[in-house]
Design a protein around this motif. Structure first.
Motif, PDB file in Angstrom:
ATOM      1  N   ALA A 142       0.693  -1.224  -0.032  1.00 39.38           N
ATOM      2  CA  ALA A 142      -0.227  -0.016  -0.095  1.00 39.38           C
ATOM      3  C   ALA A 142       0.684   1.423  -0.089  1.00 39.38           C
ATOM      4  O   ALA A 142       0.267   2.226  -0.236  1.00 39.38           O
ATOM      5  N   GLY A 149       2.792   2.251  -2.301  1.00 39.90           N
ATOM      6  CA  GLY A 149       2.920   2.777  -3.566  1.00 39.90           C
ATOM      7  C   GLY A 149       4.098   2.251  -4.315  1.00 39.90           C
ATOM      8  O   GLY A 149       4.342   2.469  -5.431  1.00 39.90           O
ATOM      9  N   GLN A 164      -6.148  -7.384  -6.889  1.00 42.06           N
ATOM     10  CA  GLN A 164      -5.805  -6.476  -5.913  1.00 42.06           C
ATOM     11  C   GLN A 164      -4.278  -5.974  -5.960  1.00 42.06           C
ATOM     12  O   GLN A 164      -3.821  -4.960  -5.597  1.00 42.06           O
ATOM     13  N   ARG A 186      -0.672  -6.046  -8.990  1.00 39.53           N
ATOM     14  CA  ARG A 186      -0.364  -6.609 -10.442  1.00 39.53           C
ATOM     15  C   ARG A 186       1.149  -6.613 -10.341  1.00 39.53           C
ATOM     16  O   ARG A 186       1.802  -5.691  -9.919  1.00 39.53           O
ATOM     17  N   VAL A 188       2.920  -4.382  -7.580  1.00 33.65           N
ATOM     18  CA  VAL A 188       2.469  -3.087  -7.005  1.00 33.65           C
ATOM     19  C   VAL A 188       0.777  -3.351  -6.724  1.00 33.65           C
ATOM     20  O   VAL A 188       0.316  -3.978  -7.028  1.00 33.65           O
ATOM     21  N   ALA A 189       0.579  -2.398  -5.877  1.00 35.90           N
ATOM     22  CA  ALA A 189      -0.856  -2.338  -5.506  1.00 35.90           C
ATOM     23  C   ALA A 189      -1.514  -0.974  -5.379  1.00 35.90           C
ATOM     24  O   ALA A 189      -0.537   0.089  -5.023  1.00 35.90           O
ATOM     25  N   ALA A 190      -2.584  -0.835  -5.520  1.00 40.31           N
ATOM     26  CA  ALA A 190      -3.153   0.717  -5.426  1.00 40.31           C
ATOM     27  C   ALA A 190      -3.156   1.169  -3.885  1.00 40.31           C
ATOM     28  O   ALA A 190      -3.465   0.209  -3.130  1.00 40.31           O
ATOM     29  N   PRO A 191      -2.801   2.246  -3.672  1.00 42.92           N
ATOM     30  CA  PRO A 191      -3.142   2.573  -2.224  1.00 42.92           C
ATOM     31  C   PRO A 191      -4.387   2.479  -1.872  1.00 42.92           C
ATOM     32  O   PRO A 191      -5.410   2.673  -2.245  1.00 42.92           O
TER      33      PRO A 191
END
Length: 417
Positions: free
Chosen positions: A351, A353, A384, A386, A397-400
């Protein structure tokens, strides 16, 4: 130092990487290579930045130890941004501390502190909070304390690091104080990126950090609420975020005793009612067809749990199961994470970023790379996370996660009870 190098260095200190590059873009002498590397790092071009910094370090050579040590520190900072936490060779923690000692010995206190801050921030990411705090308190080799007067950008980073340590330890007053120092320093430095980082850290204090599950219902809690609840003498808290039991300022860590924690969590969630033996076996041992061996194991594990939590509570046998009996007339509450699922700690790391490698995630979580790979595959199938890049350059990575903070899910090193 010639005027172009000086101008580029001033631009970098103010966070103006493009102006710095314009000054030294066509030069290949060691100082220019180093400044180009730092500028590329500020622009997020980390692989190119590391290449330039390594070229600069080789060009400076052993006869210019201070300049070479500065390159080591700069490369370590880039490695941190890339979440390259393993560290070997010129980017490893040992080389970084050697560089810090070299810089301190030659009177370059500012860059020596920068090295210590990079080392401390790496330790924070790994959950080694006590070591990170020690790193900031004094030089590990000679005990030299942090200087009281620092350049504004460095003072802001130092204060932000202290604030993160305080937040992770739920020392809320200390976090507020550190953030006030960071805000003043960031404003004085005039660097937008630092000001944004301070604002983000402040926002964490106002966001929900956990869910309180009690007989009266569910309630969102901020970090300061969590700290107050864990210190309460009136409530026995089963902390699912950090796998521990708290009451009256006493903490019993159970992160390394998953079966015992699963038992106490099941008992706490049912409190004040009892939990049937068959239900305990099904939830803790993950089986729908219990036999006598499971029942025998339940008796053994329940005996271990009774012994462990004796200072805070008992686990009384009933005709059909077990019931939690907190001491001192306390109530029972379960502190649940803001997101459900077994991969909470993994999502909490992603999370931030940054793009993480599986090896860095495994190191931070204390798991094997294979375990992390399986968890990432499951999260990827749900959309959740990618992957970017291929083979050894692959990163995740993941979206915050918007609307709440995941601080309580971040890994921390805990002793065995």
């Amino acid at each position: 130092m010639d005027s172009m190098i000086s101008a580029a260095a001033r631009a970098l200190a103010g966070g103006d990487a493009l102006t710095a590059l314009q000054r030294v873009a066509l030069r290949d002498d060691p100082p220019a290579l180093a400044l180009r590397g730092i500028a590329m790092a500020q622009l997020g071009e980390h692989p190119r930045a590391r290449e330039l910094l390594r070229r600069a370090a080789r060009a400076f050579g052993a006869h210019e130890p201070v300049a070479r040590a500065r390159c080591v520190v700069a490369e370590a900072e880039v490695a941190l941004a890339q979440r390259d936490l393993g560290g070997d060779g010129s980017k490893g923690p040992a080389a970084l501390l050697t560089a810090a000692h070299t810089l301190q010995a030659h009177g370059d206190t500012t860059n020596a502190l920068q090295a210590r801050l990079v080392a401390a921030r790496r330790l924070v990411l790994l959950g080694r909070l006590e070591e990170a705090s020690d790193m900031l308190a004094a030089h590990p080799a000679d005990g030299v304390p942090l200087p009281t007067h620092l350049p504004a950008p460095l003072a802001a980073v130092a204060a932000l690091t202290r604030a993160e340590l305080a937040l992770r330890a739920l020392h809320i007053d200390a976090a507020h104080t550190a953030l006030q120092h960071a805000e003043r320093a960031a404003q004085h430095a005039g660097v937008p990126a630092l000001q944004a980082e301070v604002a983000h850290a402040r926002a964490l204090l106002a966001q929900p950090a956990a869910r309180l599950l009690a007989p009266g219902g569910e309630q969102a809690l901020r970090l300061q609420d969590v700290a107050a609840l864990r210190a309460s003498s009136h409530t026995l808290v089963v902390d699912v975020c950090r796998h521990a039991v708290h009451a009256g300022g006493v903490a019993l860590p159970l992160a390394r005793r998953p079966v015992l924690f699963a038992l106490v969590r099941a008992l706490a969630q049912a409190w004040p009612d009892a939990v049937d033996r068959e239900a305990l076996i099904a939830s803790v041992f993950r089986t729908r067809h219990p036999d006598e061996t499971h029942r025998a194991r339940l008796r053994v594990e329940m005996g271990r749990l009774r012994k462990l939590i004796a200072p805070l509570a008992g686990a009384k046998a009933t005709a059909r199961g077990f019931v939690l009996r907190p001491l001192g007339g306390r109530t029972v509450a379960v502190l649940a994470p803001p997101v459900d699922g077994a991969q909470g700690a993994l999502l909490a790391l992603l999370a931030d970023g940054a793009a993480w490698s599986t090896s860095a995630l495994a190191l931070a979580l204390g798991d094997s790379q294979r375990t992390v790979q399986r968890a990432l595959a499951e999260l990827e199938s749900k959309g959740q996370v990618r992957a970017i890049g291929q083979a050894r350059a692959r990163r995740w990575v993941a979206a915050p996660l918007v609307g709440f903070t995941t601080i309580l899910l971040l890994p921390t090193t805990q002793p065995n009870p």
